[in-house]
Design an enzyme around this catalytic site. Structure first.
Site, short mmCIF file in Angstrom:
data_model
loop_
_atom_site.label_atom_id
_atom_site.label_comp_id
_atom_site.label_asym_id
_atom_site.label_seq_id
_atom_site.Cartn_x
_atom_site.Cartn_y
_atom_site.Cartn_z
N GLU A 398 0.81 -1.22 0.00
CA GLU A 398 0.00 0.00 0.00
C GLU A 398 0.84 1.27 0.00
OE1 GLU A 398 -0.54 -2.71 1.71
OE2 GLU A 398 -2.57 -3.35 1.21
N ALA A 422 -10.48 -1.17 4.09
CA ALA A 422 -10.00 0.08 4.69
C ALA A 422 -8.95 -0.19 5.78
CB ALA A 422 -11.18 0.85 5.28
N HIS A 465 -11.06 -6.66 9.33
CA HIS A 465 -11.80 -6.45 8.09
C HIS A 465 -13.09 -5.69 8.37
CE1 HIS A 465 -9.14 -9.69 6.76
NE2 HIS A 465 -9.42 -9.36 5.52
#
Ligand SMILES: Cc1ncc(C[n+]2csc(CCOP(=O)(O)OP(=O)(O)O)c2C)c(N)n1
Length: 659
Positions: A398, A422, A465
């Site tokens: 990321e 997210a 999650h």
């Protein structure tokens, strides 16, 4: 030290000499000024100049360089006006950051230089983005990014080299191997014998050269850049050198063995090259003297101009207004009345597709988003329509990818980064809060990046999650945060986010993906960023919420038919709509704030505090907040339901109404 001039002209040899002496003389002057207390911190590159100078001289003027804290030679060889450079170090207006950032922490697109943020490694991901843009535009340009040997221990270095390898990006990753990272010797920093060997692990070329020999550096980079421009692929270039002074001047070099210092003193890049030029008759001592005199004069003139300026007068308005790139949204209405029933997830996909059509310079990046269509299938069919160049599967990294978004932006492109969940944004956090968020304010560079954040609980997916992490970003000036609660806003806010040149965190709730649908325009349209929506109107209480909170509050209000409430869906969290909230509180005198995120330090804390401060006289009751439990998010559905604030909201609302 052996110098092989090949068939380089005398003029080129002299140009290199001039470029090499300039940073040395500037530094010598800076060390005097430092002793006189006229400048602040100084990171010396004395003894390492041949790397910055040789590399910069070997590149074309419009090829981007991303230097580090010891690379004055990059800036001087690109011929930045000295008075501006000195003013930058003094924190005055003639510099490159309006006095907001120090030393080499700035970029200048005019000179194709992007300076570092203090964190070192993030530069590499940004370099990937610049190189990607060059490649997509077919420019045949190389991008060079500098690293210290210590900085290569950061994950950012690894991520970016790997991405460049997988995407065949034209990047030269330079490592200045100077023996120490602050006080830590190489032996405590890495185990590899040579950084060139790392190339094997990434499946790319790696070479090691004498970084103190300016001709060797120049020649190696000239050759490498020539190859990389034609056959786009990254290279690791290790330059062996030594840090001759302390990490920064105040910290000294006590921990460095004397013998090592003496050994490298004999390899001084400036002295040795000068001796070579004198011995080979390319220069004589008169030339050397005159050149040095001329540069010293130039330095004195630059300093006089820079020191004539005082620190900028602070204007709060300007400080605040530069946080975002100037932009005034023109809200786009759909071209026709044509509508279709779309789920929340379809609306996101439609908005993304239409934004790709509208912005030919928009590139999508994320894990599994290409042929696979993303884990939620939002980009299904996109590769067929827009091609692999613009719809890019990424390795699992990321940070490098968010950095690449900034790099694309520097080259005038737009980027979307899809976080698979997210929760995983934590791996790209630094790039978002320190690079994307701050670059406009620091040096006027927009970060035209949208980060999509599949968020939230309700699907029994456990602590990693399910998180709501919008408040991690809410605290960071420079970001915008949008959070739609319905299909209409999901599409309109996504399209608006791509129009906006500022970095936008776009939160999309996973539970809503397939659970709600409504009729929305088929055409492209945008929803205003920064404007809340009054979902229900009433007089007894104001409910301020967003995301799932809008649905929970509606459901509870349906169960309480005798109460009438203003239900405000914020839609944008940063900047949030203070006018909408104030107007409603004035009418109802009671406020309750509801969000899925944990209570402490959540968005509600800020909004509640703001209401208490600005609407105190309008209130008939304390401002109430209802949020998720202050725990991680549990997996079992029963525990998860207990974590979520929905069940607590009704009683809190009833208490408030009865107050
Ligand atoms: C993420 C991060 N951790 C720590 C630091 C503090 N720091 C600044 S420079 C430096 C040493 C860097 O060593 P190296 O990369 O070898 O470059 P050199 O200073 O030797 O040129 C350290 C530890 C920092 N700036 N950023």
């Amino acid at each position: 030290m052996k110098f092989d001039r090949k068939d380089y002209s005398d003029q080129l040899l002299l140009d290199l000499y001039k470029a090499l002496v300039r940073p040395r003389l500037i530094e010598e002057k800076m060390l005097i000024l430092l002793r006189q207390n006229k400048i602040s911190k100084w990171f010396s590159g004395i003894g390492q100049e041949a790397i910055a100078v040789g590399i910069t001289a070997a590149l074309e003027q419009d090829e981007y360089i991303l230097p580090m804290h010891r690379n004055l030679g990059v800036f001087t060889t690109r011929e930045l006006p000295l008075e501006r450079l000195f003013a930058q170090w003094q924190g005055t207006l003639m510099g490159y950051t309006k006095g907001r950032d120090r030393s080499f922490h700035f970029g200048t697109n005019e000179h194709h230089i992007v300076g570092m943020i203090s964190h070192l490694g993030p530069q590499n991901g940004v370099a990937d983005g610049i190189a990607l843009a060059s490649k997509l535009k077919g420019e045949q340009k190389v991008t060079v990014v500098f690293n210290g040997d210590g900085g290569t221990s950061e994950g950012d270095f690894h991520e970016a080299v790997n991405v460049a390898a997988v995407w065949d990006l034209p990047v030269i990753f330079v490592i200045e191997n100077n023996g120490y990272g602050l006080s830590t010797p190489s032996s405590e920093q890495f185990r590899c014998k040579s950084f060139a060997d790392k190339g094997i692990g990434y499946g790319i070329k790696g070479i090691s050269i004498d970084g103190n020999n300016v001709l060797e550096v120049f020649d190696a980079v000239r050759t490498l850049a020539g190859e990389v421009r034609v056959h786009s692929q990254p290279v690791i270039l290790e330059c062996m050198t030594f840090r001759m002074r302390g990490h920064e001047e105040a910290s000294g070099t006590k921990y460095v063995p004397k013998s090592l210092m003496e050994e490298w003193e004999r390899k001084d890049p400036v002295d040795n090259y000068e001796q070579f030029l004198l011995a080979s008759g390319v220069a004589d001592s008169q030339y050397v003297e005159e050149l040095r005199r001329g540069i010293r004069k130039e330095i004195e003139q630059g300093l006089a101009a820079a020191f004539a300026e005082t620190h900028p007068a602070a204007t709060t308005e300007e400080e605040l207004s530069d946080v975002y790139a100037p932009y005034s949204q023109t809200v786009v209405a759909p071209a026709t009345d044509s509508q279709s029933e779309r789920r929340y997830i379809d609306a996101i996909s439609d908005g993304l597709r239409q934004s790709m059509e509208r912005h030919g310079n928009l590139v999508l990046m994320g894990q599994d988003i290409a042929e696979y269509g993303g884990v939620f299938k939002i980009t299904e069919g996109f590769v067929e329509k827009f091609g692999k160049a613009r719809v890019r599967n990424t390795p699992i990294c990321e940070s490098a990818i968010v950095g690449a978004g900034l790099g694309l932006s520097i080259k005038g492109m737009k980027a979307m980064v899809e976080m698979q969940f997210a929760d995983f944004v934590s791996e790209g956090f630094n790039q978002i809060v320190n690079n994307l968020a701050k670059s406009h304010w620091r040096w006027g560079q927009t970060s035209d990046v949208v980060i999509r954040m599949p968020t939230g609980a309700g699907t029994a997916a456990g602590p990693f999650h399910s998180q709501s992490n919008e408040s991690w970003f809410f605290h960071t000036p420079g970001l915008k945060i949008v959070y739609p609660s319905n299909p209409y806003d999901a599409k309109g806010l996504l399209c608006a986010s791509f129009d906006d040149p500022n970095p936008v965190m776009y939160f999309e709730h996973k539970f809503l993906y397939r659970s709600i649908k409504e009729s929305i325009p088929d055409d492209y349209y945008t929803v205003p960023i920064g404007k809340a929506k009054l979902v229900r109107e009433g007089n007894d209480v104001t409910i301020v919420t967003y995301g799932m909170g809008v649905h929970w509050a509606s459901e509870i209000l349906d169960q309480l038919p005798s109460s009438s409430a203003d239900l405000i869906d914020l839609r944008t969290l940063l900047p949030w709509d203070k006018d909408a909230v104030t107007g409603s509180v004035e009418k109802t005198s009671r406020v309750i704030i509801l969000h899925e995120d944990t209570l402490t330090g959540g968005i509600g804390a800020e909004i509640g505090a703001w209401i208490s401060e600005h609407c105190f006289k309008m209130l008939d009751a304390p401002v109430i907040r209802v949020g998720g439990l202050d725990t991680p998010i549990p997996f079992a559905p029963t525990l998860e339901a207990n974590f979520l604030p929905k069940a607590r909201f009704r009683s809190a609302l009833e208490r408030l109404l009865a107050f």
